[in-house]
Structure formats: structure tokens, C-alpha cells
Design a protein around this motif. Structure first.
Motif, PDB file in Angstrom:
ATOM      1  N   SER A 111       0.844  -1.194   0.000  1.00  0.00           N
ATOM      2  CA  SER A 111       0.000   0.000   0.000  1.00  0.00           C
ATOM      3  C   SER A 111       0.883   1.248   0.000  1.00  0.00           C
ATOM      4  O   SER A 111       2.061   1.184   0.347  1.00  0.00           O
ATOM      5  CB  SER A 111      -0.904   0.003   1.225  1.00  0.00           C
ATOM      6  OG  SER A 111      -0.136   0.137   2.399  1.00  0.00           O
ATOM      7  N   PRO A 112       0.313   2.395  -0.386  1.00  0.00           N
ATOM      8  CA  PRO A 112       1.099   3.636  -0.447  1.00  0.00           C
ATOM      9  C   PRO A 112       1.696   4.057   0.896  1.00  0.00           C
ATOM     10  O   PRO A 112       2.710   4.743   0.930  1.00  0.00           O
ATOM     11  CB  PRO A 112       0.092   4.682  -0.929  1.00  0.00           C
ATOM     12  CG  PRO A 112      -0.991   3.915  -1.571  1.00  0.00           C
ATOM     13  CD  PRO A 112      -1.036   2.576  -0.885  1.00  0.00           C
ATOM     14  N   THR A 126       8.059   4.508  -7.418  1.00  0.00           N
ATOM     15  CA  THR A 126       6.708   4.958  -7.085  1.00  0.00           C
ATOM     16  C   THR A 126       5.748   3.795  -7.236  1.00  0.00           C
ATOM     17  O   THR A 126       5.787   3.078  -8.235  1.00  0.00           O
ATOM     18  CB  THR A 126       6.283   6.093  -8.038  1.00  0.00           C
ATOM     19  OG1 THR A 126       7.230   7.158  -7.925  1.00  0.00           O
ATOM     20  CG2 THR A 126       4.909   6.608  -7.699  1.00  0.00           C
ATOM     21  N   GLU A 155      -0.982   3.057  -9.023  1.00  0.00           N
ATOM     22  CA  GLU A 155      -2.317   3.106  -8.415  1.00  0.00           C
ATOM     23  C   GLU A 155      -2.894   1.730  -8.121  1.00  0.00           C
ATOM     24  O   GLU A 155      -3.531   1.528  -7.103  1.00  0.00           O
ATOM     25  CB  GLU A 155      -3.286   3.855  -9.323  1.00  0.00           C
ATOM     26  CG  GLU A 155      -3.062   5.334  -9.346  1.00  0.00           C
ATOM     27  CD  GLU A 155      -4.004   6.028 -10.314  1.00  0.00           C
ATOM     28  OE1 GLU A 155      -4.502   5.381 -11.257  1.00  0.00           O
ATOM     29  OE2 GLU A 155      -4.235   7.222 -10.121  1.00  0.00           O
ATOM     30  N   ARG A 202      -0.938  10.677 -14.134  1.00  0.00           N
ATOM     31  CA  ARG A 202      -1.618  10.134 -12.956  1.00  0.00           C
ATOM     32  C   ARG A 202      -0.828  10.418 -11.680  1.00  0.00           C
ATOM     33  O   ARG A 202      -1.400  10.767 -10.655  1.00  0.00           O
ATOM     34  CB  ARG A 202      -1.822   8.634 -13.105  1.00  0.00           C
ATOM     35  CG  ARG A 202      -2.913   8.268 -14.047  1.00  0.00           C
ATOM     36  CD  ARG A 202      -3.185   6.790 -13.990  1.00  0.00           C
ATOM     37  NE  ARG A 202      -3.921   6.394 -15.158  1.00  0.00           N
ATOM     38  CZ  ARG A 202      -3.707   5.297 -15.855  1.00  0.00           C
ATOM     39  NH1 ARG A 202      -2.770   4.453 -15.483  1.00  0.00           N
ATOM     40  NH2 ARG A 202      -4.423   5.015 -16.912  1.00  0.00           N
ATOM     41  N   LEU A 203       0.476  10.259 -11.760  1.00  0.00           N
ATOM     42  CA  LEU A 203       1.320  10.509 -10.585  1.00  0.00           C
ATOM     43  C   LEU A 203       1.265  11.982 -10.188  1.00  0.00           C
ATOM     44  O   LEU A 203       1.191  12.312  -9.007  1.00  0.00           O
ATOM     45  CB  LEU A 203       2.757  10.080 -10.859  1.00  0.00           C
ATOM     46  CG  LEU A 203       2.988   8.581 -11.032  1.00  0.00           C
ATOM     47  CD1 LEU A 203       4.421   8.312 -11.455  1.00  0.00           C
ATOM     48  CD2 LEU A 203       2.632   7.827  -9.776  1.00  0.00           C
ATOM     49  N   ALA A 262      -1.219  14.075 -10.769  1.00  0.00           N
ATOM     50  CA  ALA A 262      -2.547  14.351 -10.226  1.00  0.00           C
ATOM     51  C   ALA A 262      -2.660  13.845  -8.794  1.00  0.00           C
ATOM     52  O   ALA A 262      -3.299  14.473  -7.952  1.00  0.00           O
ATOM     53  CB  ALA A 262      -3.604  13.706 -11.099  1.00  0.00           C
ATOM     54  N   ARG A 263      -2.029  12.736  -8.505  1.00  0.00           N
ATOM     55  CA  ARG A 263      -2.056  12.162  -7.161  1.00  0.00           C
ATOM     56  C   ARG A 263      -1.302  13.036  -6.157  1.00  0.00           C
ATOM     57  O   ARG A 263      -1.652  13.091  -4.991  1.00  0.00           O
ATOM     58  CB  ARG A 263      -1.400  10.775  -7.233  1.00  0.00           C
ATOM     59  CG  ARG A 263      -1.950   9.776  -6.307  1.00  0.00           C
ATOM     60  CD  ARG A 263      -1.546   8.385  -6.629  1.00  0.00           C
ATOM     61  NE  ARG A 263      -0.105   8.153  -6.515  1.00  0.00           N
ATOM     62  CZ  ARG A 263       0.476   6.992  -6.736  1.00  0.00           C
ATOM     63  NH1 ARG A 263      -0.263   5.958  -7.099  1.00  0.00           N
ATOM     64  NH2 ARG A 263       1.760   6.844  -6.600  1.00  0.00           N
ATOM     65  N   GLU A 264      -0.273  13.742  -6.623  1.00  0.00           N
ATOM     66  CA  GLU A 264       0.551  14.562  -5.740  1.00  0.00           C
ATOM     67  C   GLU A 264       0.016  15.976  -5.537  1.00  0.00           C
ATOM     68  O   GLU A 264       0.468  16.664  -4.649  1.00  0.00           O
ATOM     69  CB  GLU A 264       1.978  14.623  -6.289  1.00  0.00           C
ATOM     70  CG  GLU A 264       2.680  13.284  -6.225  1.00  0.00           C
ATOM     71  CD  GLU A 264       4.038  13.308  -6.894  1.00  0.00           C
ATOM     72  OE1 GLU A 264       4.450  14.368  -7.406  1.00  0.00           O
ATOM     73  OE2 GLU A 264       4.694  12.253  -6.912  1.00  0.00           O
ATOM     74  N   GLU A 265      -0.935  16.410  -6.381  1.00  0.00           N
ATOM     75  CA  GLU A 265      -1.483  17.765  -6.244  1.00  0.00           C
ATOM     76  C   GLU A 265      -2.287  17.868  -4.963  1.00  0.00           C
ATOM     77  O   GLU A 265      -3.084  16.992  -4.655  1.00  0.00           O
ATOM     78  CB  GLU A 265      -2.393  18.094  -7.436  1.00  0.00           C
ATOM     79  CG  GLU A 265      -1.639  18.350  -8.711  1.00  0.00           C
ATOM     80  CD  GLU A 265      -2.580  18.687  -9.851  1.00  0.00           C
ATOM     81  OE1 GLU A 265      -3.801  18.784  -9.646  1.00  0.00           O
ATOM     82  OE2 GLU A 265      -2.079  18.841 -10.971  1.00  0.00           O
ATOM     83  N   SER A 298      -5.207  18.915  -2.504  1.00  0.00           N
ATOM     84  CA  SER A 298      -6.647  19.170  -2.692  1.00  0.00           C
ATOM     85  C   SER A 298      -6.977  20.544  -2.131  1.00  0.00           C
ATOM     86  O   SER A 298      -6.503  20.940  -1.089  1.00  0.00           O
ATOM     87  CB  SER A 298      -7.469  18.102  -1.990  1.00  0.00           C
ATOM     88  OG  SER A 298      -7.163  16.839  -2.499  1.00  0.00           O
TER      89      SER A 298
END
Length: 75
Positions: free
Chosen positions: A2-3, A21, A24, A66-67, A69-72, A74
Motif C-alpha cells: 500500500s502507499p 513509485t 495506483e 496520474r502521478l 494528479a495524485r501529488e497535487e 486538494s
């Protein structure tokens, strides 16, 4: 894997020794510098140089998007 797995921060690419990395789906680790994907089989990362596969240009671009977008953060 898991992350938030602490093992993830210790793993490195066998070729350039840089960080990897988790993708997903959780089924592979990715090195964007060399465009190589390493599979995770039964929860165990396969980090032999021969286990990595080269990722085609189009897929590399999708993975980077994707990577990113995941790091931006919220808002």
C-alpha cells in the motif's frame, strides 16, 4: 503493498538506485527516470534488473499524468 507501507521508502531501482513509485493498482513499482516498471507478485516487489519491463512512451506519459494528479494538494 500500500502507499503508506514503510518498506516503500526503502526500496530503490536496481539500475539507477533511485526511488520507485507505487502505481495506483498496487501491482507494480515504477521508475519514471528509466521508464521501467517492476511487478509486485504476492506482495513481494520483483526488483531484479531482468524483472523490470520498459514502458512505451504513451504509457509513460499517462503514468506521469496520474502521478502528478495524485501529488497535487486538494483545495
Amino acid at each position: 503493498m500500500s502507499p503508506d507501507d514503510p518498506l516503500l521508502s526503502l526500496l530503490a531501482c536496481p539500475l539507477d538506485k533511485g526511488p520507485l513509485t507505487l502505481l495506483e493498482q498496487g501491482d507494480a513499482l515504477y521508475n519514471p527516470r528509466l521508464r521501467r516498471r517492476y511487478p509486485i507478485v504476492d506482495g513481494v516487489p520483483q526488483l531484479l534488473p531482468s524483472s523490470g519491463e520498459q514502458v512505451p512512451e504513451g504509457e509513460h506519459i499517462r503514468l506521469l499524468a496520474r502521478l502528478a494528479a495524485r501529488e497535487e494538494p486538494s483545495s
